[in-house]
Design a protein around this motif. Structure first.
Motif, PDB file in Angstrom:
ATOM      1  N   UNK A  37       0.799  -1.224   0.000  1.00 16.70           N
ATOM      2  CA  UNK A  37       0.000   0.000   0.000  1.00 16.70           C
ATOM      3  C   UNK A  37       0.822   1.260   0.000  1.00 16.70           C
ATOM      4  N   UNK A  38       2.125   1.165  -0.279  1.00 19.25           N
ATOM      5  CA  UNK A  38       2.994   2.349  -0.320  1.00 19.25           C
ATOM      6  C   UNK A  38       3.545   2.549  -1.723  1.00 19.25           C
ATOM      7  N   UNK A  39       2.778   2.219  -2.738  1.00 22.64           N
ATOM      8  CA  UNK A  39       3.247   2.375  -4.105  1.00 22.64           C
ATOM      9  C   UNK A  39       3.076   3.794  -4.606  1.00 22.64           C
ATOM     10  N   UNK A  40       3.285   3.952  -5.926  1.00 25.38           N
ATOM     11  CA  UNK A  40       3.185   5.270  -6.540  1.00 25.38           C
ATOM     12  C   UNK A  40       1.766   5.839  -6.445  1.00 25.38           C
ATOM     13  N   UNK A  41       0.755   4.999  -6.622  1.00 21.21           N
ATOM     14  CA  UNK A  41      -0.619   5.470  -6.573  1.00 21.21           C
ATOM     15  C   UNK A  41      -0.980   5.981  -5.183  1.00 21.21           C
ATOM     16  N   UNK A  42      -0.530   5.242  -4.141  1.00 24.25           N
ATOM     17  CA  UNK A  42      -0.781   5.690  -2.770  1.00 24.25           C
ATOM     18  C   UNK A  42      -0.052   6.996  -2.485  1.00 24.25           C
ATOM     19  N   UNK A  43       1.135   7.139  -3.068  1.00 28.37           N
ATOM     20  CA  UNK A  43       1.886   8.392  -2.869  1.00 28.37           C
ATOM     21  C   UNK A  43       1.172   9.577  -3.533  1.00 28.37           C
ATOM     22  N   UNK A  44       0.594   9.350  -4.696  1.00 31.81           N
ATOM     23  CA  UNK A  44      -0.142  10.419  -5.359  1.00 31.81           C
ATOM     24  C   UNK A  44      -1.388  10.801  -4.575  1.00 31.81           C
ATOM     25  N   UNK A  45      -2.079   9.796  -3.996  1.00 29.57           N
ATOM     26  CA  UNK A  45      -3.252  10.114  -3.187  1.00 29.57           C
ATOM     27  C   UNK A  45      -2.862  10.945  -1.964  1.00 29.57           C
ATOM     28  N   UNK A  46      -1.792  10.570  -1.326  1.00 29.09           N
ATOM     29  CA  UNK A  46      -1.351  11.311  -0.146  1.00 29.09           C
ATOM     30  C   UNK A  46      -0.920  12.727  -0.510  1.00 29.09           C
ATOM     31  N   UNK A  47      -0.237  12.857  -1.650  1.00 29.70           N
ATOM     32  CA  UNK A  47       0.187  14.191  -2.078  1.00 29.70           C
ATOM     33  C   UNK A  47      -1.014  15.068  -2.413  1.00 29.70           C
ATOM     34  N   UNK A  48      -2.008  14.521  -3.081  1.00 29.28           N
ATOM     35  CA  UNK A  48      -3.209  15.272  -3.407  1.00 29.28           C
ATOM     36  C   UNK A  48      -3.956  15.696  -2.141  1.00 29.28           C
ATOM     37  N   UNK A  49      -4.092  14.794  -1.189  1.00 31.87           N
ATOM     38  CA  UNK A  49      -4.783  15.108   0.044  1.00 31.87           C
ATOM     39  C   UNK A  49      -4.038  16.160   0.851  1.00 31.87           C
ATOM     40  N   UNK A  50      -2.730  16.054   0.915  1.00 28.43           N
ATOM     41  CA  UNK A  50      -1.945  17.021   1.684  1.00 28.43           C
ATOM     42  C   UNK A  50      -1.971  18.400   1.034  1.00 28.43           C
ATOM     43  N   UNK A  51      -2.034  18.460  -0.291  1.00 35.70           N
ATOM     44  CA  UNK A  51      -2.061  19.754  -0.972  1.00 35.70           C
ATOM     45  C   UNK A  51      -3.360  20.503  -0.723  1.00 35.70           C
ATOM     46  N   UNK A  52      -4.455  19.785  -0.438  1.00 38.43           N
ATOM     47  CA  UNK A  52      -5.743  20.422  -0.187  1.00 38.43           C
ATOM     48  C   UNK A  52      -5.976  20.708   1.282  1.00 38.43           C
ATOM     49  N   UNK A  53      -5.052  20.296   2.154  1.00 36.66           N
ATOM     50  CA  UNK A  53      -5.185  20.630   3.564  1.00 36.66           C
ATOM     51  C   UNK A  53      -4.845  22.102   3.782  1.00 36.66           C
ATOM     52  N   UNK A  54      -5.218  22.630   4.928  1.00 35.76           N
ATOM     53  CA  UNK A  54      -4.983  24.041   5.220  1.00 35.76           C
ATOM     54  C   UNK A  54      -3.486  24.355   5.173  1.00 35.76           C
ATOM     55  N   UNK A  55      -3.134  25.351   4.401  1.00 38.31           N
ATOM     56  CA  UNK A  55      -1.732  25.698   4.200  1.00 38.31           C
ATOM     57  C   UNK A  55      -1.121  25.041   2.988  1.00 38.31           C
TER      58      UNK A  55
END
Length: 263
Positions: A37-55
């Motif tokens: 569960x730590x592949x490229x797709x999971x990394x993209x999901x985490x990056x997308x979610x973190x970019x939409x967080x406050x700040x």
């Protein structure tokens, strides 16, 4: 959040590198094999979610778009201004290109119609249009231009004068007046002798009705502006009188006299 060090108009210019700096580190191959569960797709999901967080990068860009609705042009973010200008220029170029194609097709269609065809039909328009076609065809025989081109130019002049006059353009209204006078002269010259007066009168009535729209708002009454005078003259008489200084009491003998000694 990291921004460009050179602000423009007091605003920080966002950089796409800020988004890259906020992304979590890319997992390596051993980590992917060790942790499911730590592949490229999971990394993209985490990056997308973190970019939409406050700040985050995308969160702040969305906030700038939301605030732009209630801000002036100078307070809007620079990247929104650039996107709006680019979109507006693209729309203008597209509209000009489309208008050019439409005008070119219309002129070709008008030029392809024979100048003397279909003019003897019934109706008020045929009575007015046919003499104009005949007059232009007779005059084109002595000129190096096709009758259809003259007829197309006559129609285009009337259309521009009508539309431009409706919009209040002074030059278009002058062109509309010259178009009407020239049309009446051509109809009077080329109409049959028995119906010349009727054809010219009918054309004058149609031109007068169309002038309601072409000369909209035009008035012959003089415009009087009642403004109060900027400068007001108030005569006044000023008298300057110089009065002598009063003499101190008890000093009647003058400064050079000696007062007698009194006991």
């Amino acid at each position: 959040m990291t921004h460009n060090d050179n602000p423009v108009n007091g605003q920080d210019t966002p950089s796409f590198l800020d988004l890259l700096n906020q992304l979590p580190p890319v997992p390596s191959a051993p980590e992917v094999d060790a942790k499911p569960g730590t592949g490229r797709l999971a990394w993209l999901r985490a990056a997308w979610k973190e970019s939409w967080e406050e700040g985050g990068f995308l969160y702040q860009r969305w906030e700038e778009v939301f605030q732009a609705r209630h801000s002036s042009w100078h307070e809007v973010a620079n990247w929104i201004k650039a996107a709006a200008l680019f979109g507006g220029l693209s729309l203008i170029v597209l509209m000009l290109d489309t208008a050019g194609d439409i005008a070119d097709a219309a002129l070709k269609g008008l030029s392809a119609v024979p100048a003397t065809s279909g003019g003897e039909g019934g109706g008020p328009w045929g009575t007015v249009d046919y003499p104009v076609r005949v007059f232009l065809a007779d005059q084109a025989a002595h000129l190096s231009v096709a009758p259809a081109a003259l007829y197309a130019f006559w129609q285009l002049t009337g259309l521009l004068g009508l539309v431009g006059g409706f919009l209040g353009n002074a030059g278009a209204r002058i062109a509309w007046l010259l178009f009407g006078i020239g049309s009446l002269a051509m109809i009077w010259s080329a109409a049959p002798a028995g119906g010349r007066a009727a054809a010219t009168g009918l054309a004058a009535l149609m031109w007068a009705l169309a002038s309601i729209f072409a000369l909209r708002g035009l008035t012959l009454r003089p415009i009087v502006h009642n403004h109060p005078p900027q400068y007001q003259f108030n005569p006044a008489l000023h008298l300057h009188a110089t009065l002598p200084a009063p003499t101190p009491a008890g000093d009647d003998l003058g400064p050079d006299k000696i007062h007698p000694l009194q006991r």
